[in-house]
Design a protein around this motif. Structure first.
Motif, PDB file in Angstrom:
ATOM      1  N   GLN A   1      34.856  29.806  44.861  1.00 54.60           N
ATOM      2  CA  GLN A   1      33.974  30.974  44.467  1.00 54.60           C
ATOM      3  C   GLN A   1      33.259  31.604  45.795  1.00 54.60           C
ATOM      4  OE1 GLN A   1      29.570  30.556  42.982  1.00 54.60           O
ATOM      5  NE2 GLN A   1      30.937  31.261  41.487  1.00 54.60           N
ATOM      6  N   PHE A   2      33.495  32.640  45.872  1.00 53.15           N
ATOM      7  CA  PHE A   2      32.839  33.487  46.986  1.00 53.15           C
ATOM      8  C   PHE A   2      31.962  34.117  46.146  1.00 53.15           C
ATOM      9  CE2 PHE A   2      33.301  36.154  50.373  1.00 53.15           C
ATOM     10  CZ  PHE A   2      32.789  35.034  51.478  1.00 53.15           C
ATOM     11  N   ARG A   3      30.863  34.496  46.806  1.00 53.31           N
ATOM     12  CA  ARG A   3      29.929  35.431  46.118  1.00 53.31           C
ATOM     13  C   ARG A   3      29.437  36.684  47.779  1.00 53.31           C
ATOM     14  NH1 ARG A   3      24.768  34.219  45.417  1.00 53.31           N
ATOM     15  NH2 ARG A   3      25.444  31.689  45.931  1.00 53.31           N
ATOM     16  N   TYR A   4      29.220  37.677  47.192  1.00 48.95           N
ATOM     17  CA  TYR A   4      29.300  38.638  49.033  1.00 48.95           C
ATOM     18  C   TYR A   4      28.676  40.267  48.328  1.00 48.95           C
ATOM     19  CZ  TYR A   4      34.162  41.216  48.438  1.00 48.95           C
ATOM     20  OH  TYR A   4      34.442  42.097  48.172  1.00 48.95           O
TER      21      TYR A   4
ATOM     22  N   PRO B   1      39.676  31.846  41.950  1.00 51.78           N
ATOM     23  CA  PRO B   1      41.204  31.357  41.916  1.00 51.78           C
ATOM     24  C   PRO B   1      40.941  32.321  40.406  1.00 51.78           C
ATOM     25  CG  PRO B   1      39.941  28.985  42.294  1.00 51.78           C
ATOM     26  CD  PRO B   1      38.807  30.390  41.880  1.00 51.78           C
ATOM     27  N   GLY B   2      42.104  33.541  40.847  1.00 50.95           N
ATOM     28  CA  GLY B   2      42.718  34.783  39.494  1.00 50.95           C
ATOM     29  C   GLY B   2      41.697  35.492  38.309  1.00 50.95           C
ATOM     30  N   ARG B   3      40.629  35.399  39.538  1.00 49.23           N
ATOM     31  CA  ARG B   3      39.599  36.555  38.965  1.00 49.23           C
ATOM     32  C   ARG B   3      38.450  36.957  39.907  1.00 49.23           C
ATOM     33  NH1 ARG B   3      34.898  34.639  34.690  1.00 49.23           N
ATOM     34  NH2 ARG B   3      34.332  32.517  35.479  1.00 49.23           N
TER      35      ARG B   3
ATOM     36  N   TYR C   1      31.224  43.568  35.318  1.00 43.48           N
ATOM     37  CA  TYR C   1      32.497  44.514  35.282  1.00 43.48           C
ATOM     38  C   TYR C   1      33.452  43.772  35.996  1.00 43.48           C
ATOM     39  CZ  TYR C   1      37.054  47.190  35.402  1.00 43.48           C
ATOM     40  OH  TYR C   1      38.283  48.384  34.872  1.00 43.48           O
ATOM     41  N   GLN C   2      34.526  42.615  34.900  1.00 45.87           N
ATOM     42  CA  GLN C   2      35.544  42.237  35.854  1.00 45.87           C
ATOM     43  C   GLN C   2      37.129  42.355  35.628  1.00 45.87           C
ATOM     44  OE1 GLN C   2      35.129  38.437  33.010  1.00 45.87           O
ATOM     45  NE2 GLN C   2      35.304  39.808  31.043  1.00 45.87           N
ATOM     46  N   GLY C   3      37.491  41.409  36.113  1.00 48.40           N
ATOM     47  CA  GLY C   3      39.393  41.354  36.416  1.00 48.40           C
ATOM     48  C   GLY C   3      40.051  40.166  36.106  1.00 48.40           C
ATOM     49  N   ALA C   4      41.188  40.185  36.461  1.00 47.84           N
ATOM     50  CA  ALA C   4      41.724  39.411  36.638  1.00 47.84           C
ATOM     51  C   ALA C   4      42.698  39.032  38.326  1.00 47.84           C
ATOM     52  CB  ALA C   4      42.717  38.371  35.354  1.00 47.84           C
ATOM     53  N   THR C   5      43.311  38.406  38.920  1.00 50.12           N
ATOM     54  CA  THR C   5      43.832  38.444  39.933  1.00 50.12           C
ATOM     55  C   THR C   5      45.645  37.707  39.560  1.00 50.12           C
ATOM     56  OG1 THR C   5      43.464  36.382  41.258  1.00 50.12           O
ATOM     57  CG2 THR C   5      42.446  38.805  41.483  1.00 50.12           C
TER      58      THR C   5
END
Length: 457
Positions: free
Chosen positions: A175-178, A202-204, A221-225
């Motif tokens: 997890q990484f927050r900025y 990872p993956g989102r 909002y959210q999304g996937a990678t």
């Protein structure tokens, strides 16, 4: 009690911000130092607020820290970085506009390196334009369709001050927050900046914002990678642990702040010393003094008046102290160029040479090349390629790089046959005496056609 605030900062971030509270104003220049106010220019115990405000307004910064960071960055990029032959052509094409802002990889990398050198670390993220809609459905069937639509990965610099926190599972970043500022349209002509917190996993990914009326952060909002890891690369110049660092030139920063304070004292002293004080010695309480070019003052019996001026000793001492500080800062800033012995990395290299001399700045350049290679690999992973390739840094890491000092020695060595003409030509190019656009092979051919110089034997 659990904390679900995505904007909360970790204690490790707070500790690093104490360093950046010094570094940021120094990098921002005189105006930023004045804005820092009493944090970096303390107010005297008996100094009135308006007097302090005037002194602060007249204080100026010697930009030793910012110029040292800039000069060392320029050394690393003395020559443009070179993409290796193993970089796929598709990725090379992306490197000509790596951030979708018109900057090529070399220009974009200068800012990444400079920020890391100033703060101790800096992050880079490989983003990808959306390939799925809000419901998670694919917008494009093939990679070819994505390419035709201009959908592609691109690089984003995340400055240390943006980071709020992170989490690891073992050695893997999970997890990484900025924080980031997003511009949105406001009416027909205006724009407004909205702060949001982005959470990468990872993956989102997810983003959080506060409602217009204020209140708690809510997910908007959210999304996937397509990746199984967070596409983040951190370049360290003063690593103290995972995602933590200390500015490598922090002692120079403290000296620069000390110079800022001492320079303010010196300017204030000069302001006072330049105005002589008139002292009147009399016991007559009714005596009134008039000073004018068209009048005279009648002194009481046994009275006296005289101007008292500063001897200048304190001014000289202050000037000497400032000069000493400048020399101390010069030494502190040059430490990145001081070479030390480092054993070679592989057995094959050890067979050729026992050790090589590398300056800390040269080692940082090598580490930066590795970070760039990691970025290229992330792009390759997004595009389904096996290898992203490598990058070569060709900087100038000589501690003495003044042409007027080194060139006579190089010419003498060439005349004595100790170095080749090609090496002399190369060293001339490195020092900017000969244009980088010229080529030795072509120049040698021209010399052969030209024939010997007049007077040559």
């Amino acid at each position: 009690m659990s904390n679900d605030n995505p904007a909360i900062t970790l204690p490790a971030v707070d500790r690093m911000r104490e360093h950046w509270a010094i570094v940021d104003p120094l990098m921002g220049g005189t105006q930023a130092m004045r804005a820092a106010g009493k944090a970096l220019l303390p107010q005297y115990p008996a100094e009135k607020d308006d007097t302090y405000a005037e002194r602060l307004k007249l204080s100026t910064l010697l930009p030793a820290y910012a110029e040292t960071v800039g000069n060392n960055t320029s050394r690393v990029f003395a020559e443009p970085l070179q993409l290796g032959e193993d970089v796929p052509e598709q990725i090379k094409a992306l490197c000509s506009d790596i951030d979708l802002g018109g900057n090529d990889l070399n220009s974009w990398s200068v800012e990444w390196f400079r920020e890391a050198l100033a703060k101790g670390l800096c992050h880079a993220l490989i983003e990808h334009q959306p390939t799925r809609d809000a419901e998670g459905n694919k917008l494009y069937k093939t990679v070819a369709e994505e390419a035709a639509a201009g959908v592609r990965p691109y690089a984003v610099i995340i400055k240390p001050g943006q980071v709020r926190g992170w989490r690891f599972a073992g050695s893997k970043l999970v997890q990484f927050r900025y924080s980031e500022m997003v511009e949105e349209e406001d009416g027909e002509f205006g724009v407004k900046c909205v702060e949001q917190i982005r959470v990468l996993e990872p993956g989102r990914w997810r983003t959080y914002r506060k409602p217009d009326g204020g209140g708690e952060w809510v997910q908007n909002y959210q999304g996937a990678t397509s990746l199984t890891y967070i596409p983040l690369v951190t370049f360290y110049t003063g690593r103290t642990g995972p995602l933590t660092a200390k500015p490598p030139l922090l002692e120079l920063a403290h000296l620069n702040v000390k110079h800022w304070q001492s320079q303010s004292d010196q300017d204030n002293l000069l302001h006072v010393a330049r105005v002589p004080l008139l002292f009147v010695f009399t016991d007559n309480d009714e005596f009134q003094l008039t000073i004018s070019s068209a009048s005279a003052t009648r002194m009481p019996k046994d009275g006296d008046a005289k101007y008292v001026e500063h001897t200048g000793a304190a001014i000289t001492a202050g000037r000497d102290s400032l000069n000493d500080l400048v020399e101390d800062m010069r030494m502190a800033g040059a430490k990145l160029l001081q070479k030390d012995k480092q054993q070679t990395k592989t057995a094959a290299q050890a067979n050729e040479e026992a050790a090589q001399e590398l300056s800390p700045l040269a080692r940082l350049a090598g580490q930066f090349a590795d970070c760039l290679a990691q970025l290229l690999q992330i792009i390759a992973d997004y595009q389904g390629q096996s290898e992203g390739g490598h990058v070569e840094m060709r900087g100038n890491f000589d501690s003495d790089f003044a042409p007027e000092v080194s060139l006579p020695n190089l010419i003498s060595m060439a005349n004595a046959g100790k170095i080749s003409d090609e090496t002399l030509y190369s060293e001339m190019q490195r020092r900017g005496v000969i244009s980088d656009e010229l080529n030795w092979e072509q120049e040698r051919a021209r010399l052969e056609e030209q024939g010997p110089a007049l007077g040559a034997i």
